[in-house]
Design a protein around this motif. Sequence first.
Motif, short mmCIF file in Angstrom:
data_model
loop_
_atom_site.label_atom_id
_atom_site.label_comp_id
_atom_site.label_asym_id
_atom_site.label_seq_id
_atom_site.Cartn_x
_atom_site.Cartn_y
_atom_site.Cartn_z
N GLY A 64 5.77 13.75 -37.41
CA GLY A 64 4.73 14.70 -37.00
C GLY A 64 5.16 16.13 -37.30
O GLY A 64 4.37 16.93 -37.83
N MET A 84 -6.54 15.99 -41.02
CA MET A 84 -6.28 14.66 -40.47
C MET A 84 -5.61 14.75 -39.11
O MET A 84 -5.91 13.98 -38.19
N ILE A 85 -4.69 15.69 -38.96
CA ILE A 85 -4.01 15.85 -37.66
C ILE A 85 -5.02 16.30 -36.60
O ILE A 85 -5.03 15.77 -35.48
N ALA A 89 -6.04 11.31 -37.14
CA ALA A 89 -5.94 10.23 -38.13
C ALA A 89 -4.52 10.13 -38.68
O ALA A 89 -3.76 11.10 -38.65
N VAL A 91 -2.00 10.01 -41.64
CA VAL A 91 -1.90 10.52 -43.02
C VAL A 91 -1.35 9.40 -43.93
O VAL A 91 -0.46 8.65 -43.50
N THR A 96 3.71 11.16 -46.24
CA THR A 96 4.71 11.16 -45.16
C THR A 96 6.07 10.71 -45.67
O THR A 96 7.11 11.29 -45.32
N GLY A 120 8.20 8.75 -34.80
CA GLY A 120 6.76 8.77 -35.11
C GLY A 120 6.41 8.14 -36.45
O GLY A 120 5.39 8.47 -37.06
N PHE A 121 7.20 7.22 -36.88
CA PHE A 121 6.95 6.55 -38.16
C PHE A 121 7.70 5.22 -38.17
O PHE A 121 8.86 5.20 -37.73
N ARG A 123 3.57 4.37 -38.38
CA ARG A 123 2.52 4.49 -37.36
C ARG A 123 1.38 3.49 -37.57
O ARG A 123 0.54 3.33 -36.70
N ARG A 163 -0.75 23.09 -30.28
CA ARG A 163 -1.10 22.07 -31.27
C ARG A 163 -2.61 21.88 -31.35
O ARG A 163 -3.31 21.90 -30.35
#
Length: 223
Positions: A64, A84-85, A89, A91, A96, A120-121, A123, A163
């Motif tokens: 992220g 997208m963020i 959604a 990406v 990434t 965070g991956f 995802r 954010r």
Amino acid sequence: PPPHRRLRAGRPRVGQGDAGRWEGGGGWARSPRAARRDPPHHPTTPPQCARLADEFGVVHLSAGDLLRAHTKSGTPDGDAVAAMIRDGAIVPSSVTIALLRAAMDAAAAATGAAAFLVDGFPRNDENRAAYEDATAAPPSFVLFFDCPEAVMKARLLGRNQGRTDDNEATIAKRFAVFTAASMPVVSHYERQGRVRRVDADRHPDAVYAEVRQLFEGVAAAAK
Ligand code: C5P
Ligand code: MG
């Protein structure tokens, strides 16, 4: 009323907190008893990962964070990621993975780093398939922070980091995406016996006490 009563009066606690308050840094400090009972308003993963990086010398790479940095590149690609963020959604993994790979290469070149904490991956299944194509190394284990939606929502709305996706509408989408797209990834790694579930609905120190033990186990197994 005294500060701790003001804080506790307005349940649910959505939007009332920030890290400074539960740490007792400012005029909003709660009584120690209230602080123990109320989960603090802070995101779970970033501070836990920072502590792991500190203690175990692994390199913390947040997908992220890398994507958010990419939105500031001023490229059409960056603008697409920003949209997208904002929409919650996921990406496409081509973007990434390129960012993760560049960050890994940079860390390896700078410090000889060989162990990475990827936050965070993957995802969704598309992320995971691309990851498996890109590397022969499966994750040593998958850390799953388990937290009720209401607590998570309060933490997101309370962290005040500016954010674009910490708002009611996007949070609802992020939860839906998490359930539909991210949980299948967790299930996949669960079938491989790699998932370590940690109850994140506790004080960060209690969460970390458990998390660091899991890491000690991995470090010992790697020797
Ligand atoms: O993990 P974090 O909350 O920082 O992710 C914020 C957003 O970044 C996600 O909602 C998603 O839009 C994007 N993201 C992504 N792919 C990832 C990680 C994050 O698209 N692997
Ligand atoms: Mg994250």
